[in-house]
Design a protein around this motif. Structure first.
Motif, PDB file in Angstrom:
ATOM      1  N   ARG A   1       2.500  -7.445  36.631  1.00 16.43           N
ATOM      2  CA  ARG A   1       2.817  -8.694  37.313  1.00 16.43           C
ATOM      3  C   ARG A   1       1.719  -9.038  38.332  1.00 16.43           C
ATOM      4  O   ARG A   1       1.372  -8.230  39.179  1.00 16.43           O
ATOM      5  CB  ARG A   1       4.155  -8.543  38.059  1.00 16.43           C
ATOM      6  N   GLY A   2       1.164 -10.235  38.181  1.00 19.64           N
ATOM      7  CA  GLY A   2       0.221 -10.721  39.189  1.00 19.64           C
ATOM      8  C   GLY A   2      -1.142 -10.052  39.163  1.00 19.64           C
ATOM      9  O   GLY A   2      -1.893 -10.146  40.133  1.00 19.64           O
ATOM     10  N   SER A   3      -1.467  -9.410  38.055  1.00 19.53           N
ATOM     11  CA  SER A   3      -2.762  -8.742  37.962  1.00 19.53           C
ATOM     12  C   SER A   3      -3.634  -9.401  36.880  1.00 19.53           C
ATOM     13  O   SER A   3      -4.865  -9.346  36.934  1.00 19.53           O
ATOM     14  CB  SER A   3      -2.519  -7.254  37.639  1.00 19.53           C
TER      15      SER A   3
ATOM     16  N   ASN B   1      -8.628   2.291  36.087  1.00 16.67           N
ATOM     17  CA  ASN B   1      -8.964   0.943  35.671  1.00 16.67           C
ATOM     18  C   ASN B   1      -8.127   0.555  34.439  1.00 16.67           C
ATOM     19  O   ASN B   1      -8.079   1.307  33.464  1.00 16.67           O
ATOM     20  CB  ASN B   1     -10.457   0.889  35.330  1.00 16.67           C
ATOM     21  N   ALA B   2      -7.528  -0.611  34.507  1.00 17.30           N
ATOM     22  CA  ALA B   2      -6.695  -1.079  33.395  1.00 17.30           C
ATOM     23  C   ALA B   2      -7.487  -1.210  32.090  1.00 17.30           C
ATOM     24  O   ALA B   2      -6.900  -1.245  31.006  1.00 17.30           O
ATOM     25  CB  ALA B   2      -6.069  -2.421  33.750  1.00 17.30           C
TER      26      ALA B   2
ATOM     27  N   GLU C   1      -3.878   1.498  39.361  1.00 12.24           N
ATOM     28  CA  GLU C   1      -4.418   0.655  40.437  1.00 12.24           C
ATOM     29  C   GLU C   1      -5.877   1.047  40.671  1.00 12.24           C
ATOM     30  O   GLU C   1      -6.194   2.215  40.848  1.00 12.24           O
ATOM     31  CB  GLU C   1      -3.570   0.833  41.709  1.00 12.24           C
ATOM     32  N   ILE C   2      -6.734   0.028  40.668  1.00 14.79           N
ATOM     33  CA  ILE C   2      -8.180   0.279  40.716  1.00 14.79           C
ATOM     34  C   ILE C   2      -8.712   0.504  42.133  1.00 14.79           C
ATOM     35  O   ILE C   2      -9.773   1.092  42.314  1.00 14.79           O
ATOM     36  CB  ILE C   2      -8.927  -0.914  40.031  1.00 14.79           C
TER      37      ILE C   2
ATOM     38  N   TYR D   1     -11.251  -7.351  45.994  1.00 14.57           N
ATOM     39  CA  TYR D   1     -10.390  -6.162  45.922  1.00 14.57           C
ATOM     40  C   TYR D   1     -11.207  -4.899  46.155  1.00 14.57           C
ATOM     41  O   TYR D   1     -10.830  -4.012  46.904  1.00 14.57           O
ATOM     42  CB  TYR D   1      -9.683  -6.081  44.565  1.00 14.57           C
TER      43      TYR D   1
ATOM     44  N   GLY E   1      -1.943  -2.571  37.350  1.00 15.80           N
ATOM     45  CA  GLY E   1      -2.316  -3.343  38.548  1.00 15.80           C
ATOM     46  C   GLY E   1      -1.149  -3.332  39.517  1.00 15.80           C
ATOM     47  O   GLY E   1      -0.691  -4.362  39.972  1.00 15.80           O
TER      48      GLY E   1
HETATM   49  C1  LIG Z   1      -2.373  -9.681  43.178  1.00 16.00           C
HETATM   50  S1  LIG Z   1      -2.222  -7.946  43.104  1.00 16.00           S
HETATM   51  C2  LIG Z   1      -0.624  -7.763  42.371  1.00 16.00           C
HETATM   52  C3  LIG Z   1      -0.019  -6.445  42.723  1.00 16.00           C
HETATM   53  C4  LIG Z   1       1.401  -6.216  42.228  1.00 16.00           C
HETATM   54  N1  LIG Z   1       1.452  -6.048  40.774  1.00 16.00           N
HETATM   55  C5  LIG Z   1       2.314  -7.325  42.667  1.00 16.00           C
HETATM   56  O1  LIG Z   1       2.962  -7.954  41.831  1.00 16.00           O
HETATM   57  O2  LIG Z   1       2.380  -7.537  43.884  1.00 16.00           O
HETATM   58  C6  LIG Z   1      -3.300  -7.480  41.771  1.00 16.00           C
HETATM   59  C7  LIG Z   1      -3.539  -5.981  41.760  1.00 16.00           C
HETATM   60  O3  LIG Z   1      -4.184  -5.592  40.550  1.00 16.00           O
HETATM   61  C8  LIG Z   1      -5.189  -4.658  40.857  1.00 16.00           C
HETATM   62  N2  LIG Z   1      -6.187  -4.701  39.782  1.00 16.00           N
HETATM   63  C9  LIG Z   1      -7.028  -5.714  39.490  1.00 16.00           C
HETATM   64  N3  LIG Z   1      -7.819  -5.399  38.445  1.00 16.00           N
HETATM   65  C10 LIG Z   1      -7.442  -4.143  38.061  1.00 16.00           C
HETATM   66  C11 LIG Z   1      -7.888  -3.269  37.037  1.00 16.00           C
HETATM   67  N4  LIG Z   1      -8.861  -3.605  36.195  1.00 16.00           N
HETATM   68  N5  LIG Z   1      -7.299  -2.072  36.916  1.00 16.00           N
HETATM   69  C12 LIG Z   1      -6.296  -1.689  37.760  1.00 16.00           C
HETATM   70  N6  LIG Z   1      -5.855  -2.478  38.772  1.00 16.00           N
HETATM   71  C13 LIG Z   1      -6.408  -3.699  38.919  1.00 16.00           C
HETATM   72  C14 LIG Z   1      -5.725  -5.130  42.200  1.00 16.00           C
HETATM   73  O4  LIG Z   1      -6.454  -4.141  42.870  1.00 16.00           O
HETATM   74  C15 LIG Z   1      -4.435  -5.519  42.903  1.00 16.00           C
HETATM   75  O5  LIG Z   1      -3.847  -4.452  43.579  1.00 16.00           O
END
Ligand SMILES: C[S@@+](CC[C@H](N)C(=O)[O-])C[C@H]1O[C@@H](n2cnc3c(N)ncnc32)[C@H](O)[C@@H]1O
Length: 214
Positions: free
Chosen positions: A122-124, A105-106, A77-78, A10, A55
């Motif tokens: 979702r999915g993060s 950052n989350a 979103e990171i 990512y 995320g």
């Molecule tokens: C698989 S994608 C899912 C995106 C969206 N939520 C979806 O359902 O399609 C995971 C996302 O989480 C973000 N992410 C991962 N770790 C993160 C963090 N520590 N803080 C913020 N965003 C993060 C990634 O950059 C990516 O855009």
């Protein structure tokens, strides 16, 4: 010490990579977003107030939630390039005044404690190395009476064919990380480790979620 790194695939994304990522998510997982959004509105009736999407990716979930409610949605979103693609998607839906992605950052959500009526992620979850830490952050930002939904479901309004296809594509793209969405006991353990006691694990054929109540 807490491991707050984010998966390298990512972090190295430039704008072209982020556009390809967005395209792929739309091609592969689009049915999930309206389905989850519809289920959230029906199950929780949360139509007003502040929502945080942790995320948020290219904001597809936030857009569908926004279309079905009066929520104001902040995304965390990171990845900068993904944030930029999120802005484009939001703009093309005319939702700039209601969805605000924030490069953050989350592990340290840039929101005040007790500021959100609803938190969706979702999915993060599979990306977080220190999962309890993110869950503590989610709990911190939730208002008293607020609800958090963390996991990787596809929602009940997808067809069986769409569901099978999305599960297969998810498993192919996430490889070993996909296990996170088939491990309800681990999710329970992580939430307990975060010190959260009022929660429920939802695990059915449409996916895995933790529903957290504050
Ligand atoms: C698989 S994608 C899912 C995106 C969206 N939520 C979806 O359902 O399609 C995971 C996302 O989480 C973000 N992410 C991962 N770790 C993160 C963090 N520590 N803080 C913020 N965003 C993060 C990634 O950059 C990516 O855009």
């Amino acid at each position: 010490m807490s491991d707050n790194r984010v998966p390298a695939e990512y972090m190295k994304m430039d704008i072209a990579d982020a556009q390809r990522f967005d395209q792929k998510v739309k091609e592969n997982f689009m049915p999930a977003f309206p389905s989850v959004a519809r289920q959230i509105i029906e199950d929780y009736g949360i139509l007003e107030g502040i929502c945080i999407d942790v995320g948020c990716g290219s904001a597809l979930m936030a857009i569908e939630l926004c279309k079905r409610s009066n929520l104001r949605i902040y995304g965390s979103e990171i990845v900068k390039s993904i944030c930029q693609v999120a802005y484009k998607n939001i703009e093309s839906e005319g939702l700039r005044d209601r969805i605000i992605p924030i490069l953050s950052n989350a592990y340290n959500l840039p929101f005040k404690s007790e500021s959100a009526d609803f938190v969706i992620s979702r999915g993060s979850y599979h990306c977080w190395r220190d999962k309890p830490r993110v869950l503590r952050e989610i709990y911190r930002v939730l208002k008293e009476g607020g609800i958090g939904l963390v996991g990787g479901g596809f929602g009940k309004y997808v067809t069986n064919n769409e569901l099978d296809r999305m599960i297969a594509l998810r498993d192919k793209s996430l490889k070993d990380d996909a296990k996170a969405y088939r491990a309800p006991d681990k999710l329970k353990e992580v939430i307990r480790e975060a010190g959260i006691s009022n929660f429920r694990i939802i695990y059915d054929k449409t996916g895995l979620w933790a529903e957290i109540k504050k």
